[in-house]
Write a protein that holds these residues in place. Structure first.
Motif, mmCIF file in Angstrom:
data_model
loop_
_atom_site.group_PDB
_atom_site.id
_atom_site.type_symbol
_atom_site.label_atom_id
_atom_site.label_comp_id
_atom_site.label_asym_id
_atom_site.label_seq_id
_atom_site.Cartn_x
_atom_site.Cartn_y
_atom_site.Cartn_z
ATOM 1 N N SER A 20 0.593 -1.389 0.469
ATOM 2 C CA SER A 20 -0.038 -0.106 -0.009
ATOM 3 C C SER A 20 0.974 1.465 -0.182
ATOM 4 N N GLN A 21 1.974 1.062 0.403
ATOM 5 C CA GLN A 21 3.131 2.542 0.424
ATOM 6 C C GLN A 21 4.118 2.182 -1.205
ATOM 7 N N LEU A 22 3.007 1.449 -2.040
ATOM 8 C CA LEU A 22 4.280 2.163 -2.981
ATOM 9 C C LEU A 22 4.103 3.105 -3.780
ATOM 10 N N PRO A 23 5.440 4.348 -4.387
ATOM 11 C CA PRO A 23 4.997 5.274 -4.541
ATOM 12 C C PRO A 23 4.411 5.390 -5.561
ATOM 13 N N PRO A 24 3.703 6.539 -5.416
ATOM 14 C CA PRO A 24 2.317 6.892 -6.617
ATOM 15 C C PRO A 24 2.295 6.539 -8.029
ATOM 16 N N ASP A 25 4.010 6.859 -8.068
ATOM 17 C CA ASP A 25 4.537 7.183 -9.972
ATOM 18 C C ASP A 25 4.381 5.480 -10.629
ATOM 19 N N ALA A 26 4.975 4.949 -9.300
ATOM 20 C CA ALA A 26 5.056 2.996 -9.752
ATOM 21 C C ALA A 26 4.009 2.521 -9.570
ATOM 22 N N LEU A 27 2.662 2.957 -8.957
ATOM 23 C CA LEU A 27 1.659 2.201 -8.530
ATOM 24 C C LEU A 27 0.756 3.061 -10.107
ATOM 25 N N SER A 28 1.045 3.948 -10.215
ATOM 26 C CA SER A 28 1.160 4.341 -11.512
ATOM 27 C C SER A 28 1.258 3.966 -13.327
#
Lengths: 280, 174
Positions: free
Chosen positions: A21-29
């Motif tokens: 749940s802590q993945l950086p937004p860029d990585a999730l994106s």
């Protein structure tokens, strides 16, 4: 080179605890960009608060919305509602919407309010998009360059004229009907659609599949669309004009498919033609 | 893995740089490979990482860094060709085979790689690990994804949020 000391540490401590749940937004994106939009809306985009935020707050992810290839879901979920959710996330930046069983009157009116930049619109098997709402919506897509209506039978005839008048940049148009039906006798006008299409003056590519237009309608299109490069009129059995006659009327056409050409590569089911005889 | 530390001093051997992991392991690697990292590229261009200095990477442990460098070393030649327009089909197939094998790893390693690729801004690796995660969660419901990735069970509050979110789509049920 890693020293032996570090190898020992690795064995002893293993990897640090991971919290997806802590993945950086860029990585999730980057992950979401590898999924299609229905997969995001139904799965990844609902996993937890931070994943929801990443799916929701990045309009770029929703710039080109592709809701094709999930036809089976329309029995289970409200694909129209999901389509609206996708458009909402695009925050006015939506440039393409492609829907299969995803799109009804309410949705297309919503899209027309929220997607002023729309360049590409494809509806496949959208039985719930109907004439009046479609025409009203089409007036609000001045930048539209591509339009497809496949197996979406509740849009017809004068709607295409509205498209021609409202979308001066339209380059590609595809109208693909479920079955060739020609009504013989009576006063049915087989070329009304064609007269609307003839108003799409900037067309480069046109596919009419299973449409009832005649030579008269086709001649009107060739006169009205002088930049056509690709023309596909397979299964339009009322047309008898041959390749030479078509080329003579419109010399820019490089790719041509005639009514009786092979339907290989056509992605929808091909049905035998139907002729209905109607008395006056 | 990291190139031999002795290097070949003669014959115009490739320039080497040293990277130092969070647990103080030194890795010596060709500058061209390390430069796949956008974060490191400028430092290296400015002559950093050479000699006895080394570039500290406080967010990347040695196990992860060694894996990251394995990727960079394999991909550096193709990257040097500007995305390898003149690469042969065999080269491309070999890189693809390598990539598939490379992400055939357990989830904790994958997670560390995602973080490292993100920190170091290694575009190809970011894309590769993102694809791997996407393949793992494709077609799964939120609960299945949570189980796949080892999320804790949702609290009642989280469950309520997930349900509320579904309403946005006008769904009657999951």
């Amino acid at each position: 080179m890693p020293s032996s000391r570090s190898r020992r540490n690795r064995r002893r401590w293993g990897h640090p605890p991971r919290d997806w749940s802590q993945l950086p937004p860029d990585a999730l994106s980057a992950v979401f960009h590898k999924l299609d939009h229905i997969e995001i809306l139904m799965g990844g985009g609902r996993v937890c608060r931070s994943w929801r935020r990443a799916a929701r707050d990045e309009p770029e992810l929703w710039r080109r919305i592709n809701m094709l290839f999930h036809a089976e879901l329309h029995f289970e979920v409200d694909l129209h509602g999901m389509a609206a959710a996708a458009v909402r996330r695009s925050a006015g930046q939506c440039e393409a919407f492609w829907g299969e069983y995803a799109g009804d009157d309410r949705f297309i009116l919503y899209l027309s309010e929220r997607a002023p930049m729309l360049k590409s619109l494809r509806f496949i098997s959208c039985y719930d998009v109907c004439q009046e709402a479609f025409m009203e919506a089409m007036r609000k897509f001045p930048l539209l360059e591509e339009l497809e209506l496949s197996i979406s039978p509740n849009v017809y005839e004068e709607a295409y004229g509205v498209v021609g008048e409202s979308c001066p940049n339209l380059k590609r148009f595809r109208l693909s009907k479920n079955c060739f039906i020609s009504i013989e006798g009576g006063c049915f006008d087989k070329d009304e659609e064609a007269r609307g299409i003839a108003k799409m003056h900037e067309l480069r590519s046109l596919q009419l599949f299973n449409c009832e237009l005649t030579d008269t309608g086709l001649a009107g299109i060739l006169d009205g669309c002088p930049h056509l490069e690709s023309l596909d009129i397979r299964q339009c059995f009322n047309v008898t004009m041959d390749a030479a006659a078509i080329s003579a009327k419109c010399a820019t056409i490089k790719s041509l498919k005639l009514p009786n050409d092979s339907t290989a590569g056509y992605e929808f089911q091909v049905h035998p033609p139907k002729y209905i005889v109607q008395d006056d | 893995m990291a190139a031999p530390e002795s290097g070949d001093g003669n014959n115009g051997a490739a320039r080497m740089v040293t990277l130092i992991s969070s647990d103080n392991t030194r890795f010596e690697v060709e500058a061209a490979a390390a430069s796949l990292s956008q974060t490191l590229q400028l430092t290296i261009l400015d002559g950093g990482g050479g000699g006895g200095d080394g570039i500290p990477l406080p967010n990347v442990d040695s196990a992860t860094l060694s894996k990251v460098l394995e990727y960079c070393i394999k991909h550096a030649p193709a990257a040097a060709n500007g995305g390898a327009p003149n690469a042969t089909a065999v080269d491309r197939a070999e890189l693809e085979r390598f990539d598939n094998e490379f992400v055939n790893i357990d989830q904790s390693v994958l997670y560390s790689l995602i973080m490292a690729a993100h920190n170091l801004e290694i575009e190809g690796l970011q894309s590769l690990v993102a694809k791997k995660v996407a393949d793992m969660i494709k077609g799964k419901s939120p609960m299945e994804i949570r189980r796949t990735l080892g999320f804790p069970d949702p609290t009642p509050e989280e469950q309520a949020e997930m349900n509320a979110h579904m309403l946005e789509y006008g769904w009657a049920y999951e």
